[in-house]
Design an enzyme around this catalytic site. Sequence first.
Site, PDB file in Angstrom:
ATOM      1  N   HIS A   1      40.124  37.524  42.051  1.00 14.99           N
ATOM      2  CA  HIS A   1      41.471  37.662  41.462  1.00 14.99           C
ATOM      3  C   HIS A   1      41.450  37.779  39.938  1.00 14.99           C
ATOM      4  O   HIS A   1      42.476  38.077  39.324  1.00 14.99           O
ATOM      5  CB  HIS A   1      42.404  36.535  41.945  1.00 14.99           C
ATOM      6  CG  HIS A   1      42.329  35.253  41.189  1.00 14.99           C
ATOM      7  ND1 HIS A   1      41.592  34.173  41.622  1.00 14.99           N
ATOM      8  CD2 HIS A   1      42.900  34.876  40.011  1.00 14.99           C
ATOM      9  CE1 HIS A   1      41.730  33.187  40.748  1.00 14.99           C
ATOM     10  NE2 HIS A   1      42.502  33.583  39.768  1.00 14.99           N
TER      11      HIS A   1
ATOM     12  N   ASP B   1      37.672  35.001  47.676  1.00 12.93           N
ATOM     13  CA  ASP B   1      37.980  35.210  46.259  1.00 12.93           C
ATOM     14  C   ASP B   1      36.693  35.119  45.436  1.00 12.93           C
ATOM     15  O   ASP B   1      36.416  34.105  44.793  1.00 12.93           O
ATOM     16  CB  ASP B   1      39.008  34.151  45.822  1.00 12.93           C
ATOM     17  CG  ASP B   1      39.602  34.443  44.461  1.00 12.93           C
ATOM     18  OD1 ASP B   1      39.312  35.520  43.900  1.00 12.93           O
ATOM     19  OD2 ASP B   1      40.362  33.589  43.961  1.00 12.93           O
TER      20      ASP B   1
ATOM     21  N   SER C   1      40.078  29.704  36.431  1.00 16.50           N
ATOM     22  CA  SER C   1      39.691  30.564  37.558  1.00 16.50           C
ATOM     23  C   SER C   1      38.419  31.328  37.282  1.00 16.50           C
ATOM     24  O   SER C   1      38.170  31.753  36.152  1.00 16.50           O
ATOM     25  CB  SER C   1      40.775  31.602  37.815  1.00 16.50           C
ATOM     26  OG  SER C   1      41.785  31.024  38.570  1.00 16.50           O
ATOM     27  N   GLY C   2      37.634  31.504  38.333  1.00 18.51           N
ATOM     28  CA  GLY C   2      36.396  32.265  38.198  1.00 18.51           C
ATOM     29  C   GLY C   2      35.246  31.391  37.767  1.00 18.51           C
ATOM     30  O   GLY C   2      34.086  31.724  37.945  1.00 18.51           O
TER      31      GLY C   2
HETATM   32  N1  ARG Z   1      44.454  30.763  39.734  1.00 22.94           N
HETATM   33  C1  ARG Z   1      44.207  30.014  38.531  1.00 22.94           C
HETATM   34  C2  ARG Z   1      43.575  30.907  37.481  1.00 22.94           C
HETATM   35  O1  ARG Z   1      43.680  32.115  37.610  1.00 22.94           O
HETATM   36  C3  ARG Z   1      43.397  28.770  38.776  1.00 22.94           C
HETATM   37  C4  ARG Z   1      44.186  27.776  39.492  1.00 22.94           C
HETATM   38  C5  ARG Z   1      43.457  26.554  39.854  1.00 22.94           C
HETATM   39  N2  ARG Z   1      44.474  25.632  40.189  1.00 22.94           N
HETATM   40  C6  ARG Z   1      44.258  24.371  40.523  1.00 22.94           C
HETATM   41  N3  ARG Z   1      45.284  23.605  40.719  1.00 22.94           N
HETATM   42  N4  ARG Z   1      43.068  23.931  40.657  1.00 22.94           N
HETATM   43  O2  ARG Z   1      43.109  30.465  36.455  1.00 22.94           O
END
Ligand code: ARG
Length: 325
Positions: free
Chosen positions: A69, A116, A212-213
């Site tokens: 993503h 993902d 993320s990632g």
């Molecule tokens: N989707 C988020 C990003 O793009 C990360 C979210 C992680 N969330 C969590 N509550 N651990 O950075």
Amino acid sequence: MFAATAAADENPSSAIVCGKSPVATGTRIVGGQNASAGRWPWQASLRQFGRHICGASLINKDWVLCAAHCVGFPKIILTVVLGQQTQQGSNPNEVSRSVKLIIKHPSYDPNTNDNDIALLKLSSSVTFTDFIRPVCLAADNSVFHSGTESWITGWGVTAEGESLSPNILQEVEVPVIGNRQCNCLYEVGTITDNMICAGLLEGGKDSCQGDSGGPMVNRQNTVWIQSGIVSFGKGCARPNLPGVYTRVSRYQEWISSHVCSDPPGFVQFISTGADSDNTYSCSGLPPLPTSTASTSRTTSARSSSKQNSISYFLLLIAILFSFHM
Ligand code: ARG
């Protein structure tokens, strides 16, 4: 360390040097602390037009692992920065590369977040130093019981809804929450076998937007093994809503099929004892796996009813026989 022994452009093999952090214990991420420089030498920052958008992890001299993503953009506007402790100011150990190739998992589903995971090939190899080196990856037979202590790192926001990212890399320790329990906490069916959850039931510590990632790692003896990739969560650090990570051990084959030269170090992570998640239940979850005890009870019940019918049969014959006499 071994940068002194290895020739400048000749790296030792990633499978041998992976997961060794030259810096001992020194976290935003939510509820974390500042990480000391070099403690997480595989941590990368993925940038779009020079702005940090996601984390990533170095797995060998040419590749970083990331979340699918994170890479919806054309590679031309992306750069990967390694050896960085702060987002701003000078980082003497920093190295940056453009992205030569993006391989998103072919089964990535943006609606469910399943699979993902993505691989990014750097425009040219990096040289390992005390501040830049690869992480080991959880091999496909790895097991992470509920409660396994894990570390997450990143430059993501330090509170839900915040927009400013921290300058210094953050680290935080959170326990694994088993998939059965995690499914009960989210909606049953949300957490697939390709995911692994971690967080505190009371909330307060978690990854968040911008993390993320990036990697979730677990220490086994002297090496750090990546078990997860920051993927999603409902809000950040909320009670009973742990962070959800891509389960790296499910992708050994897929990663190996694309990363051929200087193969990354896959290490089996072992959890000992019983996994409390195996007995966790809530409505909607498939029934608990049948234990040996209840299986033998069913067997003995079945065999005793068989014995009963045999004795009834013998009794009947005896009665008939006595009538005959
Ligand atoms: N989707 C988020 C990003 O793009 C990360 C979210 C992680 N969330 C969590 N509550 N651990 O950075």
